[in-house]
Enzyme design. Structure first.
Site, mmCIF file in Angstrom:
data_model
loop_
_atom_site.group_PDB
_atom_site.id
_atom_site.type_symbol
_atom_site.label_atom_id
_atom_site.label_comp_id
_atom_site.label_asym_id
_atom_site.label_seq_id
_atom_site.Cartn_x
_atom_site.Cartn_y
_atom_site.Cartn_z
ATOM 1 N N LYS A 183 0.839 -1.206 0.000
ATOM 2 C CA LYS A 183 0.000 0.000 0.000
ATOM 3 C C LYS A 183 0.869 1.249 0.000
ATOM 4 O O LYS A 183 0.649 2.190 -0.754
ATOM 5 C CB LYS A 183 -0.922 0.005 1.223
ATOM 6 C CG LYS A 183 -1.799 1.231 1.298
ATOM 7 C CD LYS A 183 -2.229 1.555 2.711
ATOM 8 C CE LYS A 183 -1.136 2.207 3.494
ATOM 9 N NZ LYS A 183 -1.531 2.718 4.816
ATOM 10 N N CYS A 253 -18.657 4.968 6.524
ATOM 11 C CA CYS A 253 -18.626 3.501 6.539
ATOM 12 C C CYS A 253 -17.568 3.044 7.541
ATOM 13 O O CYS A 253 -16.556 2.452 7.205
ATOM 14 C CB CYS A 253 -18.328 2.964 5.129
ATOM 15 S SG CYS A 253 -18.702 1.216 4.946
ATOM 16 N N CYS A 260 -25.057 3.676 8.268
ATOM 17 C CA CYS A 260 -25.854 3.285 7.099
ATOM 18 C C CYS A 260 -27.090 4.167 6.921
ATOM 19 O O CYS A 260 -27.523 4.421 5.803
ATOM 20 C CB CYS A 260 -26.261 1.821 7.195
ATOM 21 S SG CYS A 260 -24.863 0.686 7.319
ATOM 22 N N CYS A 263 -26.214 6.965 4.817
ATOM 23 C CA CYS A 263 -25.408 6.646 3.632
ATOM 24 C C CYS A 263 -26.280 6.623 2.366
ATOM 25 O O CYS A 263 -27.314 5.958 2.321
ATOM 26 C CB CYS A 263 -24.737 5.289 3.827
ATOM 27 S SG CYS A 263 -23.712 4.797 2.426
ATOM 28 N N CYS A 269 -26.373 -1.211 -1.168
ATOM 29 C CA CYS A 269 -25.256 -1.868 -0.478
ATOM 30 C C CYS A 269 -25.672 -3.245 0.042
ATOM 31 O O CYS A 269 -26.578 -3.349 0.867
ATOM 32 C CB CYS A 269 -24.790 -0.995 0.686
ATOM 33 S SG CYS A 269 -23.491 -1.775 1.663
HETATM 34 S S1 SF4 Z 1 -24.788 1.290 3.563
HETATM 35 FE FE1 SF4 Z 1 -22.966 0.060 3.032
HETATM 36 S S2 SF4 Z 1 -21.503 1.557 2.219
HETATM 37 FE FE2 SF4 Z 1 -23.054 2.708 3.345
HETATM 38 S S3 SF4 Z 1 -22.235 2.922 5.432
HETATM 39 FE FE3 SF4 Z 1 -23.516 1.079 5.414
HETATM 40 S S4 SF4 Z 1 -22.110 -0.607 4.999
HETATM 41 FE FE4 SF4 Z 1 -21.055 1.295 4.400
#
Ligand code: SF4
Length: 278
Positions: A183, A253, A260, A263, A269
């Site tokens: 990385k 995340c 979530c 998000c 997702c």
């Molecule tokens: S919906 Fe998926 S991408 Fe969004 S925060 Fe939750 S786990 Fe992460």
């Protein structure tokens, strides 16, 4: 890569470039020639293969969520820890050093250590002239600081002996240095040399790629995730992915208790239901 406020102190300010300087110091990104571009003997391009469902919309959503550029990595990542007024060779060394310090360490802590080192003039020679105990004090409390003192000394000696005080310009030579992993090598190639050599995958990128279904099957290590992502993600996006997902992992995340509900990818997702419920 990781984030804190250690880099925003007095020392950092004294090195801060003007806006114009920042612009002129920005490293342009070029791409290594592909087999196809190298001409004779090149393989024909492969037919498009597997790619994750919805990845383009997921990416657009992450860009939207990251548009504030206010995650720790945006202010304190490796591309912000070197002295932009230093000679190119010194800048590249500082980039590599910040990457070595950053493993298992929050960006804030790395930035603080870099600030203390830079305040003394951070070059290969200055590190080799610093005794281990003083170096340990300067970089503490970065993760595994005792081992890093040893690796930094060994790597600096190699850079002085074999590379004239510069850092090597290939992933293979970079990962051969003590304390430098894949990385770090890919990020060093991008930040220090302006060359996209591969996708830099840390724990954030590894975790989020698996949650979003960006790997064909679940992967168990960042290196496996890197290979899985490079198999389908268009090369022109490789340099963007690390910073984008690291910041997304720092703010939304999260490793534990991802946000979530807030998000934009919640409905797209595969991991949302199991992590955050219906
Ligand atoms: S919906 Fe998926 S991408 Fe969004 S925060 Fe939750 S786990 Fe992460």
């Amino acid at each position: 890569m990781a984030g804190g406020n250690g880099g925003k102190g007095k020392g950092k300010k004294s090195h801060s470039p003007t806006k114009r300087q920042r612009k002129t110091q920005k490293l342009s990104v070029t791409y290594e020639a592909s087999d196809h571009e190298k001409g004779e003997g090149a393989k024909p391009p492969e037919a498009p293969g597997w790619e994750p469902r919805d990845w383009q919309q997921q990416l657009v959503n992450i860009r939207t969520m990251r548009s504030g550029k206010d995650a720790p990595v945006d202010q304190l990542g490796a591309e912000h820890c070197y002295d932009p007024s230093a000679p190119p060779k010194v800048r590249r060394y500082q980039v590599l050093l910040s990457l070595m310090l950053s493993s298992q360490t929050k960006d804030q802590v790395t930035a603080g250590a870099m600030q203390r080192l830079r305040a003394r003039g951070l070059t290969v020679d200055s590190i080799l002239q610093t005794d281990d105990s003083t170096l340990g004090t300067l970089i503490y409390p970065v993760g595994f600081w005792r081992s890093k003192v040893k690796y930094i000394k060994q790597t600096s000696a190699i850079l002085q002996q074999r590379y004239g005080g510069d850092i090597p310009a290939s992933v293979a030579e970079l990962v051969a240095l003590p304390g430098v992993g894949p990385k770090m090598a890919h990020l060093a190639m991008a930040v220090a040399w302006g060359t996209v050599s591969g996708i830099a995958v840390d724990t954030h990128v590894h975790r989020i790629a698996n949650r979003l279904g960006w790997t064909k099957t679940a992967t168990k290590s960042p290196e496996k995730t890197r290979a899985a992502l490079e198999a389908w993600l268009p090369r022109e996006l490789w340099s963007e992915i690390n910073g984008l997902l690291v910041g997304f992992g720092q703010q939304t995340c999260l490793p534990v208790h991802p946000q979530c509900q807030a998000c934009l990818n919640r409905s797209l997702c595969p991991a949302a239901r199991s992590l955050c419920g219906p």
